[in-house]
Scaffold this motif. Structure first.
Motif, PDB file in Angstrom:
ATOM      1  N   ARG A   1       0.645  -1.196   0.079  1.00 28.07           N
ATOM      2  CA  ARG A   1      -0.266  -0.048   0.159  1.00 28.07           C
ATOM      3  C   ARG A   1       0.827   1.421  -0.010  1.00 28.07           C
ATOM      4  O   ARG A   1       1.678   1.303   0.816  1.00 28.07           O
TER       5      ARG A   1
ATOM      6  N   HIS B   1      -0.685  -5.960   1.358  1.00 28.07           N
ATOM      7  CA  HIS B   1      -2.099  -6.602   1.479  1.00 28.07           C
ATOM      8  C   HIS B   1      -2.260  -7.847   1.808  1.00 28.07           C
ATOM      9  O   HIS B   1      -1.770  -9.019   1.331  1.00 28.07           O
TER      10      HIS B   1
ATOM     11  N   ASP C   1      -8.524  -8.742  -2.651  1.00 27.35           N
ATOM     12  CA  ASP C   1      -9.878  -7.872  -3.031  1.00 27.35           C
ATOM     13  C   ASP C   1     -10.688  -8.289  -4.252  1.00 27.35           C
ATOM     14  O   ASP C   1      -9.994  -8.346  -5.352  1.00 27.35           O
TER      15      ASP C   1
ATOM     16  N   HIS D   1     -16.392  -3.813  -1.763  1.00 28.05           N
ATOM     17  CA  HIS D   1     -15.729  -4.852  -2.159  1.00 28.05           C
ATOM     18  C   HIS D   1     -15.581  -5.874  -1.235  1.00 28.05           C
ATOM     19  O   HIS D   1     -16.032  -5.769  -0.040  1.00 28.05           O
TER      20      HIS D   1
ATOM     21  N   HIS E   1     -12.992  -8.283   0.768  1.00 22.35           N
ATOM     22  CA  HIS E   1     -11.525  -8.610   1.154  1.00 22.35           C
ATOM     23  C   HIS E   1     -11.579 -10.064   1.484  1.00 22.35           C
ATOM     24  O   HIS E   1     -12.097 -10.324   2.644  1.00 22.35           O
TER      25      HIS E   1
HETATM   26 ZN   LIG Z   1      -8.329  -5.967   0.952  1.00 25.16          ZN
END
Ligand SMILES: [Zn+2]
Length: 323
Positions: A208, A219, A223, A298, A300
């Motif tokens: 990130r 991460h 996702d 979304h 995860h």
């Molecule tokens: Zn994520």
């Protein structure tokens, strides 16, 4: 190291005797999680047997493994007379269980944290039986996989979450809590399925980068972009071990698949299961949402192996089960 191994063995044995805890079902009670501890080619080594004690005759493990991935170790040992063995693996300063059957076949599934440094590391195999023990050390090469960067422009709400240490600590506490125990034996099919219908928007392990140039963590899952309300299904059979809200991961469902394997479904708008419920592979457990640290609807999806997030996509193609 020896002390910790003995403690681990005692822990393992004592946990097996405690039938008072656990879920109200015919599923085994959950065991305390040991501290956290990936494939390509396989090496088979043969050793000559010098004594009547336990000795490893075959050992199969990858010659190198990428950080963030999972690998399976399998071997066979010979030993004298009937016996019961308990095994453990020490790797990357962590101890995880080694399953040993009555014929001397031993297996373990291990993961490497995504940010782990490359290099050669010792993997120590310990097997204890009544009056017999075995210790073997092998070297395994860890390689770093190139990971892309994921640029995130945080909203004020998201900045507030990432700069609030009490929120971050609360997230860690909750995750530590649901990672503390696990069902001892893997249940359900070895191969996992994708939990939602939608394109992958962020891969596992991406680094990130925020709008101010600062870096976040790698991460910890995958996702999937999907509309709010899209069905989320369980990627394998298991038992619901956590339902609730995490400051970053939002409304979440976590499923215990046994053997140190948990899967997490996060940023949900709805959860459709109850704590302790037994879940089948493919069963609907919630709906896609935008809760927690999220820039849009979304899912995860994470898989944790002994508390270490590893690449979940590998679990949809490889079989990490005893064979
Ligand atoms: Zn994520």
């Amino acid at each position: 190291m020896r002390v910790s191994a003995v403690i681990f063995v005692l822990f393992f044995v004592m946990s097996g005797l405690d039938q008072s805890k656990g879920h109200q079902s015919d599923i085994e009670p959950r065991l305390p999680m040991v501290e956290p501890p990936l494939e390509t080619t396989t090496q088979i080594s043969e050793v000559s047997v010098q004594s009547a004690g336990p000795a490893i005759v075959t050992l199969s493990l990858p010659t190198y493994i990428y950080s963030g991935e999972t690998f399976h170790l399998k071997g066979e040992m010979i030993f004298e007379g009937p016996n019961i063995f308990i095994g453990s693996i020490e790797f990357l300063d962590t101890i995880s269980p080694l399953h040993v059957d009555e014929n001397g076949i031993f297996e373990a599934t291990l993961g490497i944290p995504v940010g782990h440094k490359s290099g050669e590391y010792e993997i120590q195999i310990l097997v204890y039986g009544l009056g017999q023990k075995l210790f073997r050390t092998e070297l395994v090469e860890v390689r770093t996989k190139p990971r892309t960067e994921d640029y995130i422009h945080r909203t004020e709400h998201m900045k507030a979450i990432t700069s609030d240490s009490s929120s971050l600590n609360r997230e860690l506490e909750i995750r530590h809590e649901y990672n503390r125990e696990y069902l001892p034996v893997r249940i359900g099919p070895g191969q996992f399925i994708l939990p939602v219908f939608g394109p992958i928007s962020t891969q596992f392990g991406e680094r990130r980068v925020y709008e101010d140039g600062s870096y976040g963590n790698h991460h910890s899952g995958v996702d999937f972009a999907a509309k709010e309300g899209t069905s989320v299904i369980s990627s394998s059979q298991g038992v619901v071990t956590y339902i609730g809200n995490l400051p970053i991961r939002g409304d979440s469902v976590v499923i215990d698949h046994g053997g140190g394997v948990l899967s997490g479904y996060h940023h949900l708008s709805e959860t459709l299961v109850s704590l302790g419920q037994e879940i089948m592979q493919g069963q609907e457990i919630g709906e896609v949402g935008n809760t927690g640290f999220s820039t849009g609807p979304h899912l995860h999806w994470e898989i944790l192996l002994f508390g270490v997030p590893i690449d979940p996509i590998q679990w949809t193609t490889d079989l990490f089960v005893r064979q």
